[in-house]
Design a protein around this motif. Structure first.
Motif: not given
Length: 356
Positions: A82-83, A88-89, A168-171, A197-198
């Motif tokens: 995942k990048t 998603l930042h 906007d969650a990357f995780c 699912m991060g």
């Protein structure tokens, strides 16, 4: 004790790759950045910045969990890694259960963790979600038959985090000072994650030096199983004092687990924060930061300047006094005594990166 010593050729391939496009990408680093990364080729030599992995017993992670080593090329071509991107930042931190009263040291501790995560994953935004009580998660809980400490069920917490995860969650990671268990047949777990699912949830309860003591203040006197749904058992639940050791261990575990969210697997190249650990003593042996191979992985994923990241980490460790309250009353100083070795290491790295 066994020292895992790789040849220079093996480490070169793990870091740089034999693929021409990845070699070209590597050569975009500055001369000083390459100098730093290639310090790993001299692991084990006197004065080296990076050290080989030492296996102390068969109970350590590597002999207990044989895994295929992940070099940079394997990481780069992994379709499932995942990048972060423009949509998603953000890394979100969700505290679960008591972390002390507003203005307490444990309340500040959460802010310290957020700030550390912000500089560790330099370039990403890290935000705290409003705290939630255990009752709000509707999770199952029990009293551990060995420790007599109360525990909450990780899989229920992951379900709750999935429902609460911002767009906007990357995780999103859940943090708690309450001990955890994944299912009835397990004694405990430090944490559990769903990388696809991060999401992850982690407990720092066992990082309190007194956790295994009979005098541990969080130990329940009643050995009866509390009635499910009666969350009053968590009212005024004990939170340990925030020692420098507890803060160090928490930073290490939090960043290790979030590192997995990027697709970075357990490191088997050099002493590294991404090494697996089966027990607390092994976790304590891990350094606070990445080896060169894993540093390249996270740098490519996020795109930060290595020197800027190290400078931000050093600044976090040297800021021993936290911000003052609105009444201009100093709050608790940040306990960073156990970060001393890491501060010296960061200064040595910056000497290389900033040399002319």
């Amino acid at each position: 004790m066994k020292v895992i010593q790789h040849s220079v050729e093996t480490l070169q391939t793990a870091l740089i790759s034999n693929r021409q496009d990845l070699v070209t990408l590597y050569n975009k680093y500055t001369k000083n950045e390459r100098h730093l990364l290639e310090e790993g080729f001299h692991s084990g030599q006197p004065g080296s910045l990076f050290q080989p992995i030492t296996v102390h017993s068969d109970s350590d992670w590597i002999p207990a969990h044989p895994e295929e080593p992940q070099d940079f090329e394997s990481f780069y071509r992994d379709l499932y890694r995942k990048t972060p991107d423009a949509s998603l930042h953000t890394i979100y931190i969700q505290t679960i259960g008591s972390f002390g009263e507003v203005g307490s040291q444990t309340d500040q501790y959460v802010e310290w963790l957020r700030d550390y995560c912000q500089v560790f994953f330099y370039g990403l935004s890290v935000k705290l979600l409003p705290a939630v009580t255990v009752a709000e998660t509707r999770c199952s809980f029990r009293i551990n038959s060995n420790s007599h400490n109360i525990q909450i069920r990780t899989r229920d917490l992951l379900r709750f985090l999935e429902e609460r995860k911002p767009k906007d969650a990357f995780c999103i990671v859940g943090l708690t000072m309450i001990d955890l268990y994944p299912k009835d047949s397990w004694n405990f777990v430090f944490g559990e994650a769903s990388l696809s699912m991060g999401m992850g949830v982690f407990s720092f309860a066992r990082y309190d030096d007194n956790f295994y003591s009979r005098s541990y203040a969080g130990r329940l006197q009643k050995q009866l199983q509390p009635k499910q749904g009666d969350y009053s058992v968590f009212d005024d639940y004990y939170t340990p004092p925030i020692s420098s050791t507890l803060l160090l261990r928490s930073c290490k575990t939090m960043t290790h687990e979030i590192g997995h969210m990027f697709g970075i697997q357990h490191c088997q190249w050099l002493n590294c924060v991404m090494q697996g650990s089966n027990h607390l003593e092994e976790s304590d042996r891990r350094p606070l930061d990445f080896c060169p191979v894993c540093l390249r992985k996270i740098q490519v994923a996020i795109g930060f300047k290595i020197a800027e990241r190290y400078q931000a980490l050093l600044q976090w460790m040297e800021e021993n006094q936290s911000q003052t309250s609105c009444q201009s009353v100093p709050l608790f100083p940040k306990p960073t005594e156990t970060f001393h070795t890491s501060k010296l290491w960061l200064r040595r790295c910056l000497d290389i990166l900033q040399s002319t």
